[in-house]
Design a protein around this motif. Structure first.
Motif, short mmCIF file in Angstrom:
data_model
loop_
_atom_site.label_atom_id
_atom_site.label_comp_id
_atom_site.label_asym_id
_atom_site.label_seq_id
_atom_site.Cartn_x
_atom_site.Cartn_y
_atom_site.Cartn_z
N THR A 1 0.84 -1.19 0.00
CA THR A 1 0.00 0.00 0.00
C THR A 1 0.87 1.25 0.00
O THR A 1 1.83 1.35 0.76
CB THR A 1 -0.93 0.03 1.23
N THR B 1 -3.50 0.22 -3.16
CA THR B 1 -3.08 -1.08 -2.64
C THR B 1 -2.99 -2.06 -3.81
O THR B 1 -3.90 -2.12 -4.64
CB THR B 1 -4.08 -1.62 -1.60
N VAL B 2 -1.90 -2.81 -3.86
CA VAL B 2 -1.72 -3.81 -4.91
C VAL B 2 -1.46 -5.16 -4.26
O VAL B 2 -0.67 -5.27 -3.32
CB VAL B 2 -0.54 -3.43 -5.84
N ALA C 1 2.33 -0.03 -6.82
CA ALA C 1 1.51 0.86 -5.99
C ALA C 1 2.09 2.27 -6.00
O ALA C 1 1.34 3.26 -6.10
CB ALA C 1 1.43 0.32 -4.56
N SER D 1 -5.93 -4.82 -7.44
CA SER D 1 -5.66 -3.53 -6.79
C SER D 1 -6.92 -2.89 -6.22
O SER D 1 -8.05 -3.26 -6.56
CB SER D 1 -5.03 -2.57 -7.80
#
Length: 249
Positions: A167, A193-194, A206, A230
């Motif tokens: 994140t 966020t990924v 991200a 994401s």
């Protein structure tokens, strides 16, 4: 076993859920912390004797640097290309691979733990988290993503068995992510966020998407085919998630 370590300018949380002898768990935590401190000593931009600072000053040539150092620079170059220049280790005017190093060091730490017999663990360094296997009780690990305005609230709760969560946001450290194409602080997205298989890549994605602003939403959608889901919140409070984001209902 749970352990907290201060390293790389942040607090790292380590949790091992493996059914291993206590003394073995202690050894694994110790070797993990030793690796993270080694990375900090080599890549810190605040230590005059670090490899990064010595390279910046021209005291050592790239050919004389460690394999890890050359690997990090190669991957930063790859990510600069893959993100259209939005992930830039030289964006501040001097080499600073920190945006890749933290996620990479935790990813390597997780792989080393797995090779040493820990197939169920959690390593969290700030907004970068790597989970492997199932958590305590055999359930998936749960990761709360902080609400970008309400510090005591969560925007999402993620359920992850084996993967990484990164994140990047402007809500804690302010305008610390810059758009390298304009030279100005990133704007448009407040939090990104990924979730994906590799923490170093997820972290870089991200950061790059946050730097892109709202155009980063479309760019993130193109990363789904690579295995990266994401979630993002815009500066004006709109929330977006990709179809496969592993949220808890």
């Amino acid at each position: 076993m749970r352990h907290v370590e201060e390293v790389m300018g942040t607090v790292v949380s380590i949790e091992l859920a493996d059914d291993l002898p206590p003394e073995r768990l202690v050894e694994l935590v110790g070797s993990t912390c030793a690796w993270l401190h080694e990375v900090d000593a080599r890549f810190s931009t605040y230590r005059d004797d670090s490899e990064v600072c010595r390279f910046r000053r021209g005291e050592i040539a790239l050919a004389d640097c460690s394999d890890d150092f050359r690997h990090v620079l190669d991957r930063c170059a790859d990510l600069w290309r893959d993100t259209g220049g939005y992930f830039d280790a030289n964006g501040g005017g001097a080499l600073d691979p920190s945006g890749y190093v933290k996620g990479w060091s935790v990813e390597v730490a997780s792989r080393r733990l797995a090779d040493a017999g820990s197939i169920r663990h959690y390593i969290g360094a700030g907004g970068d988290i790597r989970m492997r296997g199932s958590g305590p009780g055999g359930r998936p690990w749960r990761v709360g993503v902080r609400h970008p305005w309400e510090a005591d609230q969560l925007a999402w709760v993620l359920s992850v068995t084996d993967g990484a969560v990164a994140t990047s946001g402007t809500y804690e450290r302010g305008a610390h992510v810059w758009n390298p194409l304009t030279g100005k602080p990133a704007e448009g997205l407040r939090s990104v966020t990924v979730v994906g298989p590799d923490l170093a890549v997820a972290d870089a994605y991200a950061t790059a998407a946050l730097a892109m602003g709202e155009s980063g939403l479309a760019w993130l959608a193109q990363r789904i085919d690579e295995g990266y889901e994401s979630a993002a919140v815009t500066d004006d409070g709109r929330a977006f998630t990709s179809p496969g984001l592993p949220t808890v209902d």
